[in-house]
Design a protein around this motif. Structure first.
Motif, PDB file in Angstrom:
ATOM      1  N   ARG A 282       8.025  14.835 -12.651  1.00  0.00           N
ATOM      2  CA  ARG A 282       8.539  15.863 -13.466  1.00  0.00           C
ATOM      3  C   ARG A 282       8.163  15.059 -14.185  1.00  0.00           C
ATOM      4  NH1 ARG A 282      13.596  19.084 -10.906  1.00  0.00           N
ATOM      5  NH2 ARG A 282      13.510  19.820 -13.248  1.00  0.00           N
ATOM      6  N   THR A 283       7.498  15.722 -15.486  1.00  0.00           N
ATOM      7  CA  THR A 283       7.530  14.872 -16.980  1.00  0.00           C
ATOM      8  C   THR A 283       7.894  16.237 -17.335  1.00  0.00           C
ATOM      9  OG1 THR A 283       5.179  16.057 -16.826  1.00  0.00           O
ATOM     10  CG2 THR A 283       5.583  13.774 -16.125  1.00  0.00           C
ATOM     11  N   GLY A 299      10.832   7.395 -15.003  1.00  0.00           N
ATOM     12  CA  GLY A 299      10.254   6.051 -15.049  1.00  0.00           C
ATOM     13  C   GLY A 299       9.351   5.612 -14.537  1.00  0.00           C
ATOM     14  N   LEU A 300       8.006   6.900 -14.871  1.00  0.00           N
ATOM     15  CA  LEU A 300       6.887   6.588 -14.402  1.00  0.00           C
ATOM     16  C   LEU A 300       5.851   7.552 -15.273  1.00  0.00           C
ATOM     17  CD1 LEU A 300       5.944   7.504 -10.492  1.00  0.00           C
ATOM     18  CD2 LEU A 300       5.513   5.388 -12.450  1.00  0.00           C
ATOM     19  N   TYR A 301       4.379   7.695 -15.946  1.00  0.00           N
ATOM     20  CA  TYR A 301       4.110   8.776 -16.845  1.00  0.00           C
ATOM     21  C   TYR A 301       2.650   9.014 -16.311  1.00  0.00           C
ATOM     22  CZ  TYR A 301       2.347   4.488 -19.912  1.00  0.00           C
ATOM     23  OH  TYR A 301       2.155   3.633 -20.388  1.00  0.00           O
ATOM     24  N   PRO A 302       1.778   9.579 -16.476  1.00  0.00           N
ATOM     25  CA  PRO A 302       0.755   9.743 -16.519  1.00  0.00           C
ATOM     26  C   PRO A 302      -0.663   9.191 -17.181  1.00  0.00           C
ATOM     27  CG  PRO A 302       1.032  12.091 -16.291  1.00  0.00           C
ATOM     28  CD  PRO A 302       2.387  10.844 -16.666  1.00  0.00           C
ATOM     29  N   THR A 303      -1.487   9.901 -16.459  1.00  0.00           N
ATOM     30  CA  THR A 303      -3.105   8.880 -17.047  1.00  0.00           C
ATOM     31  C   THR A 303      -4.035  10.277 -16.532  1.00  0.00           C
ATOM     32  OG1 THR A 303      -1.921   7.352 -17.704  1.00  0.00           O
ATOM     33  CG2 THR A 303      -4.879   7.395 -18.424  1.00  0.00           C
ATOM     34  N   GLU A 304      -4.484  10.779 -17.915  1.00  0.00           N
ATOM     35  CA  GLU A 304      -5.711  11.945 -17.411  1.00  0.00           C
ATOM     36  C   GLU A 304      -6.879  11.521 -18.567  1.00  0.00           C
ATOM     37  OE1 GLU A 304      -3.820  15.275 -15.269  1.00  0.00           O
ATOM     38  OE2 GLU A 304      -2.740  15.633 -17.272  1.00  0.00           O
ATOM     39  N   GLN A 308     -11.297  14.328 -14.778  1.00  0.00           N
ATOM     40  CA  GLN A 308     -11.140  13.034 -13.851  1.00  0.00           C
ATOM     41  C   GLN A 308      -9.957  13.330 -13.007  1.00  0.00           C
ATOM     42  OE1 GLN A 308     -13.191  10.447 -12.768  1.00  0.00           O
ATOM     43  NE2 GLN A 308     -15.254  10.523 -14.628  1.00  0.00           N
ATOM     44  N   ALA A 309      -9.541  12.635 -11.850  1.00  0.00           N
ATOM     45  CA  ALA A 309      -8.279  12.466 -11.555  1.00  0.00           C
ATOM     46  C   ALA A 309      -7.339  11.597 -12.152  1.00  0.00           C
ATOM     47  CB  ALA A 309      -8.391  11.764  -9.700  1.00  0.00           C
ATOM     48  N   THR A 310      -6.125  12.119 -11.197  1.00  0.00           N
ATOM     49  CA  THR A 310      -4.729  12.102 -12.418  1.00  0.00           C
ATOM     50  C   THR A 310      -3.841  10.345 -11.517  1.00  0.00           C
ATOM     51  OG1 THR A 310      -4.022  14.089 -12.682  1.00  0.00           O
ATOM     52  CG2 THR A 310      -1.832  12.622 -12.073  1.00  0.00           C
ATOM     53  N   PHE A 311      -3.824  10.055 -13.055  1.00  0.00           N
ATOM     54  CA  PHE A 311      -3.518   8.442 -12.341  1.00  0.00           C
ATOM     55  C   PHE A 311      -1.430   7.897 -12.727  1.00  0.00           C
ATOM     56  CE2 PHE A 311      -7.313   7.091 -12.229  1.00  0.00           C
ATOM     57  CZ  PHE A 311      -7.693   6.145 -11.323  1.00  0.00           C
ATOM     58  N   TRP A 312      -0.877   7.395 -12.097  1.00  0.00           N
ATOM     59  CA  TRP A 312       0.365   7.197 -12.440  1.00  0.00           C
ATOM     60  C   TRP A 312       0.548   6.197 -12.530  1.00  0.00           C
ATOM     61  CZ3 TRP A 312       3.710  11.031 -13.480  1.00  0.00           C
ATOM     62  CH2 TRP A 312       3.398  12.314 -12.865  1.00  0.00           C
ATOM     63  N   GLY A 313       1.720   5.130 -13.580  1.00  0.00           N
ATOM     64  CA  GLY A 313       1.991   4.338 -13.613  1.00  0.00           C
ATOM     65  C   GLY A 313       2.794   4.088 -15.017  1.00  0.00           C
ATOM     66  N   MET A 326      -1.918   1.401 -13.342  1.00  0.00           N
ATOM     67  CA  MET A 326      -2.038   2.758 -13.054  1.00  0.00           C
ATOM     68  C   MET A 326      -2.964   2.996 -11.407  1.00  0.00           C
ATOM     69  SD  MET A 326      -0.898   4.814 -16.076  1.00  0.00           S
ATOM     70  CE  MET A 326      -0.244   4.907 -16.851  1.00  0.00           C
ATOM     71  N   THR A 327      -2.429   3.390 -11.109  1.00  0.00           N
ATOM     72  CA  THR A 327      -2.753   3.962  -9.121  1.00  0.00           C
ATOM     73  C   THR A 327      -3.138   5.153  -9.674  1.00  0.00           C
ATOM     74  OG1 THR A 327      -1.293   2.134  -8.534  1.00  0.00           O
ATOM     75  CG2 THR A 327      -1.756   4.745  -7.439  1.00  0.00           C
ATOM     76  N   ARG A 328      -4.316   5.642  -8.354  1.00  0.00           N
ATOM     77  CA  ARG A 328      -4.311   7.062  -8.986  1.00  0.00           C
ATOM     78  C   ARG A 328      -3.610   7.849  -7.680  1.00  0.00           C
ATOM     79  NH1 ARG A 328     -10.686   7.814  -7.115  1.00  0.00           N
ATOM     80  NH2 ARG A 328     -10.086   8.099  -4.873  1.00  0.00           N
ATOM     81  N   ALA A 329      -3.823   9.319  -8.314  1.00  0.00           N
ATOM     82  CA  ALA A 329      -2.277   9.929  -7.320  1.00  0.00           C
ATOM     83  C   ALA A 329      -2.630   9.593  -6.018  1.00  0.00           C
ATOM     84  CB  ALA A 329      -2.603  11.509  -7.958  1.00  0.00           C
TER      85      ALA A 329
END
Length: 372
Positions: A282-283, A299-304, A308-313, A326-329
Motif C-alpha cells: 500500500r503506497t 519498506g518497498l516501492y514499485p517500479t513500472e 510492462q509488469a510491476t516490479f517491487w524492491g 527489483m522483483t516482478r510482482a
C-alpha cells in the motif's frame, strides 16, 4: 509474456556501464529457473583486481525492507500495532503530542513528519541532501565513529518537523527506521540487529547477509569509491567504515544472490504473511532524498514501465557503494545489481548534477535485466 534471459545482451549491457565510467559492478538476473550472473570492471582500482558476481557489498537503504519485514512479523505476533502511536512504546524518544500522533505505519512509510538526522550527525551535510553546499571532510572524520541510535534519533526528533504526522507527500527520513530499530528492541528484548538476523536473514536462509557490528566487510568484496559529485577527485575508497550512523536504516551487507532470494521469498509470502505483504504494497507519495516524488509502501516501492509488469524492491547507497534490487510482482523475474562508485555526476554552475554516461548505461542495463 515472459522475456527469456539473453546472456549476450546482459553481458554487453553490464560492460557498457563499466565503459561509461563505473569502476566495477556485478549483477544477478533470474527468470524462472534461468539464472545469469555477470560482472564488469575492477574491485580495486590500484591493483586491477576484478569484480566477481559473488562479492559481498554494502547495500544501503535496501536494509529498510528487512527492518520493515521484521516489524511486520511482530505485528503478526501481536507485539506491535501497525496503527498504534509510537509514543505507546517509546514515549521517551518521541514525547508529547507527536508521540501520540505518529503511528508505527507512518514511520515505515515515511509519513511521520520527522526530520532527517544526518545533517546533525555529519556537520558537512548541513544542507543535506543538497550536496552542492557540502564538503566531504566529515566522511573522513567519522570513518570509525561509533554513533548511538538514541542520540541520532534525538537530533531528528528535535529538528523542525517536515510535515504533520500522516500528511502526504511524506519526506524520506532515516530517523523513522532508527526508531523502528528501537521499537524492535523494546518489544523483543533483543537488539534490532539480533532480531532482524534471527527473524528475517536466517529465516530466509541468507548465508552472505549481515548487519555489521564493526567497520569492515568480511569475505570477498570490492573496494568502494565515493566521488561526492566531483568534489573528491579521484574518488576515495570508503570500504572500511563504521555504519552505526545508519544502523537498521541502511547498514546491511549482502550479495546480489541473497537479495534476489530474499525478495523472491518476501513476494511469495514466505517472510511475512500475504496480508502483511499487502500492507507493505500500500503506497503513498514520498519525496526521496534526491528530491523526487515516488510511491512508497512499507519498506518497498514499485517500479513500472509503460506496458510492462510491476516490479517491487528497493535501492540503496552507502559512501561509495550502491545497489538496486527489483522483483516482478509474480516473483518470476528478478534483478539485483551492485555498484562500487557513488555520486559520479559533477555539478553545473548552478549546483545541479550534470548527466553522465553512467546514467544512461545503467538505465539500459536495468531495462534489459527487468524486461528483456
Amino acid at each position: 509474456m515472459r522475456n527469456p534471459l539473453d546472456p549476450a545482451e546482459l553481458d554487453a549491457a553490464i560492460e557498457n556501464v563499466h565503459r561509461a565510467g563505473m569502476p566495477g559492478l556485478f549483477a544477478e538476473v533470474r527468470d524462472g529457473d534461468q539464472i545469469w550472473r555477470g560482472a564488469a570492471g575492477v574491485a580495486d582500482t590500484a591493483t586491477g583486481r576484478p569484480v566477481t558476481a559473488d562479492m559481498r557489498h554494502r547495500v544501503g537503504s535496501i536494509t529498510k525492507t528487512f527492518t520493515a519485514a521484521a516489524v511486520l512479523q511482530q505485528v503478526e505476533s501481536g507485539l506491535i500495532g501497525l496503527d498504534t502511536p509510537i509514543g505507546h512504546y517509546l514515549s521517551g524518544l518521541v514525547p508529547g503530542e507527536r508521540g501520540d500522533a505518529i503511528t508505527v505505519r507512518m514511520l515505515i512509510n515515511h509519513t511521520s513528519g520527522l526530520a532527517e538526522y544526518l545533517p546533525y550527525a555529519y556537520p558537512s551535510l548541513k544542507a543535506f541532501p543538497r550536496l552542492a553546499d557540502t564538503g566531504p571532510q566529515s566522511l573522513d572524520d567519522n570513518r570509525f565513529t561509533r554513533f548511538h541510535s538514541t542520540d541520532l534519533i534525538e537530533r531528528g526528533v528535535g529538528a523542525p518537523a517536515t510535515g504533520a504526522p500522516g500528511s502526504t507527500p511524506g519526506i524520506y527520513s532515516n530517523t523513522n527506521y532508527l526508531l523502528l530499530g528501537e521499537l524492535l528492541e523494546h518489544v523483543t528484548g533483543t537488539t534490532a540487529q539480533q532480531c532482524i538476523t534471527r527473524t528475517v536473514i536466517e529465516r530466509a536462509g541468507l548465508r552472505n547477509t549481515e548487519l555489521p557490528t564493526g567497520p569492515y566487510v568480511d569475505g570477498p568484496h570490492s573496494q568502494i569509491y565515493e566521488s561526492w559529485l566531483g568534489m573528491i577527485d579521484p574518488p576515495r575508497d570508503y570500504s572500511v567504515y563504521d555504519m552505526s550512523f545508519v544502523g537498521p536504516a541502511a547498514s546491511l551487507i549482502s550479495t546480489v544472490t541473497d537479495l534476489n532470494r530474499f525478495y523472491g521469498m518476501l513476494l511469495a509470502g514466505e517472510i511475512v504473511s500475504m496480508s502483511s505483504l499487502a500492507q507493505m504494497q500500500r503506497t503513498v507519495p514520498v519525496v526521496s532524498q534526491e528530491g523526487k516524488t515516488i510511491e512508497y509502501g512499507l519498506g518497498l516501492y514499485p517500479t513500472e514501465a509503460p506496458g510492462q509488469a510491476t516490479f517491487w524492491g528497493h535501492g540503496g547507497t552507502a559512501w561509495g557503494a550502491g545497489a538496486l534490487t527489483m522483483t516482478r510482482a509474480d516473483g518470476n523475474r528478478q534483478m539485483s545489481v551492485a555498484l562500487n562508485l557513488q555520486r559520479w555526476n559533477t555539478l553545473d554552475p548552478s549546483g545541479n548534477p550534470q548527466p553522465h554516461p553512467i546514467d544512461a548505461a545503467l538505465a539500459a542495463l536495468c531495462r534489459v535485466a527487468m524486461y528483456g
